[in-house]
Design a protein around this motif. Structure first.
Motif, PDB file in Angstrom:
ATOM      1  N   LYS A   3       0.871  -1.164   0.000  1.00 23.23           N
ATOM      2  CA  LYS A   3       0.000   0.000   0.000  1.00 23.23           C
ATOM      3  C   LYS A   3       0.910   1.215   0.000  1.00 23.23           C
ATOM      4  O   LYS A   3       1.806   1.338   0.832  1.00 23.23           O
ATOM      5  N   VAL A   6       2.982   2.968   3.023  1.00 18.17           N
ATOM      6  CA  VAL A   6       2.974   2.168   4.240  1.00 18.17           C
ATOM      7  C   VAL A   6       4.348   1.531   4.441  1.00 18.17           C
ATOM      8  O   VAL A   6       4.887   0.904   3.548  1.00 18.17           O
ATOM      9  N   GLU A  21      -0.095 -10.435  -0.602  1.00 21.78           N
ATOM     10  CA  GLU A  21      -0.680  -9.952   0.645  1.00 21.78           C
ATOM     11  C   GLU A  21      -0.253  -8.513   0.924  1.00 21.78           C
ATOM     12  O   GLU A  21       0.923  -8.162   0.788  1.00 21.78           O
ATOM     13  N   GLU A  22      -1.184  -7.689   1.335  1.00 18.95           N
ATOM     14  CA  GLU A  22      -0.891  -6.289   1.629  1.00 18.95           C
ATOM     15  C   GLU A  22       0.021  -6.191   2.850  1.00 18.95           C
ATOM     16  O   GLU A  22      -0.220  -6.814   3.884  1.00 18.95           O
ATOM     17  N   TYR A  24       1.934  -5.050   6.170  1.00 18.78           N
ATOM     18  CA  TYR A  24       1.656  -4.385   7.440  1.00 18.78           C
ATOM     19  C   TYR A  24       0.170  -4.019   7.593  1.00 18.78           C
ATOM     20  O   TYR A  24      -0.170  -3.036   8.238  1.00 18.78           O
ATOM     21  N   ALA A  25      -0.689  -4.860   7.014  1.00 22.60           N
ATOM     22  CA  ALA A  25      -2.119  -4.575   7.089  1.00 22.60           C
ATOM     23  C   ALA A  25      -2.696  -4.934   8.458  1.00 22.60           C
ATOM     24  O   ALA A  25      -3.707  -4.362   8.879  1.00 22.60           O
ATOM     25  N   HIS A  26      -2.073  -5.875   9.174  1.00 22.11           N
ATOM     26  CA  HIS A  26      -2.617  -6.360  10.442  1.00 22.11           C
ATOM     27  C   HIS A  26      -1.715  -6.068  11.637  1.00 22.11           C
ATOM     28  O   HIS A  26      -2.182  -6.140  12.777  1.00 22.11           O
ATOM     29  N   GLU A  32       3.871  -9.479   6.272  1.00 25.27           N
ATOM     30  CA  GLU A  32       2.807 -10.279   5.656  1.00 25.27           C
ATOM     31  C   GLU A  32       2.235 -11.202   6.730  1.00 25.27           C
ATOM     32  O   GLU A  32       2.783 -12.286   6.993  1.00 25.27           O
TER      33      GLU A  32
END
Length: 265
Positions: A3, A6, A21-22, A24-26, A32
């Motif tokens: 993203k 980010v 997989e995006e 640092y999304a979680h 990842e």
């Protein structure tokens, strides 16, 4: 799939590949998340394989399972950080594992087995070469060299597994077939995730690379059990071994004591 703007705890991506997989999304600390968590399946499977088989199948299969543990730990480091040095802890042990399995499988095939030590020297030299080309290149060249060098050995392994399948005992035929089904699904989801990231701009991401981890290590387990059982019958003619199921679900080679009692790890 990054993203824009980010960046997490580990900083800019330095690995030669960044999966769909995006990042640092979680978690700020895990690049990842799902790819990292799913890598633990290899660690769990490897340790379980050693626990179930160290008595019935001996050291050769135990080393195979321990190498899967090493690959799993490297995969956790790689996907959690997306740093090149940690990527090598994932990919280089994959090369070592494939080369070791080739040496083990050659020992199960007639004339190959008689010259196993000679072939072992060649495999060792190839392993050193593959390790070099995997770790000493950068960017897309590095990823291509790894896939080529690893793929050559892995497909050779599968060819030898197929030769065992053609002569397999009835007890292991189903295991070989189940391992093949899991392998086909694993390769399919890997190819989709490697080449079709752009579709996740329009569709939810099903985290196919995470599923690759689970499917591939499951496939390896079925092949390990089937090949291990065939090896025991071929070399030692043991009549006190059978295919058992841990928790009624996970196949393993179960050995009995001479008096018929089950000997489980």
């Amino acid at each position: 799939m990054n993203k824009e703007g980010v960046e997490g705890y580990w900083g800019a991506v330095t690995s030669s590949v960044d999966w769909c997989e995006e990042n640092y999304a979680h978690s700020y600390y895990i690049a990842e998340f799902w790819n990292t968590i799913s890598s633990l399946a290899m660690v769990v499977l490897g340790l379980l394989g050693v626990a179930l088989h160290h008595r019935s199948l001996g050291w050769k299969l135990s080393i195979s399972y321990l190498l899967i543990v090493v690959v799993g730990i490297g995969s956790v480091l790689f996907h959690a950080t997306l740093q090149f040095e940690h990527q090598m802890w994932d990919e280089v042990p994959m090369v070592w594992t494939a080369c070791y399995l080739l040496w083990v499988l050659l020992g199960e095939h007639g004339d190959y087995g008689k010259r196993k030590n000679s072939y072992g020297i060649g495999i060792l030299l190839y392993c050193a070469f593959a390790t070099y080309v995997t770790s000493m290149n950068k960017g897309t060249t590095q990823f291509f060299m790894f896939q080529t060098s690893f793929g050559f050995v892995m497909w050779s392994d599968l060819y030898l597994v197929y030769q065992l399948y053609k002569k397999a005992r009835p007890e292991t035929l189903k295991l070989f077939q189940q391992g093949t089904v899991f392998l086909i699904f694993a390769i399919t989801v890997w190819l989709i995730d490697s080449n079709l990231c752009f579709v996740y701009q329009y569709l939810p991401n099903p985290q196919l690379h995470a599923w690759w981890h689970v499917l591939m290590c499951t496939s390896l387990h079925y092949f390990f059990v089937a090949c291990g059982y065939e090896s025991v019958w071929k070399e030692e003619k043991k009549t006190n071994v059978r295919i058992g199921y841990c928790l009624g679900l996970i196949p393993f080679v179960q050995a009995d004591d001479k008096d018929g009692r089950k000997k489980e790890s």
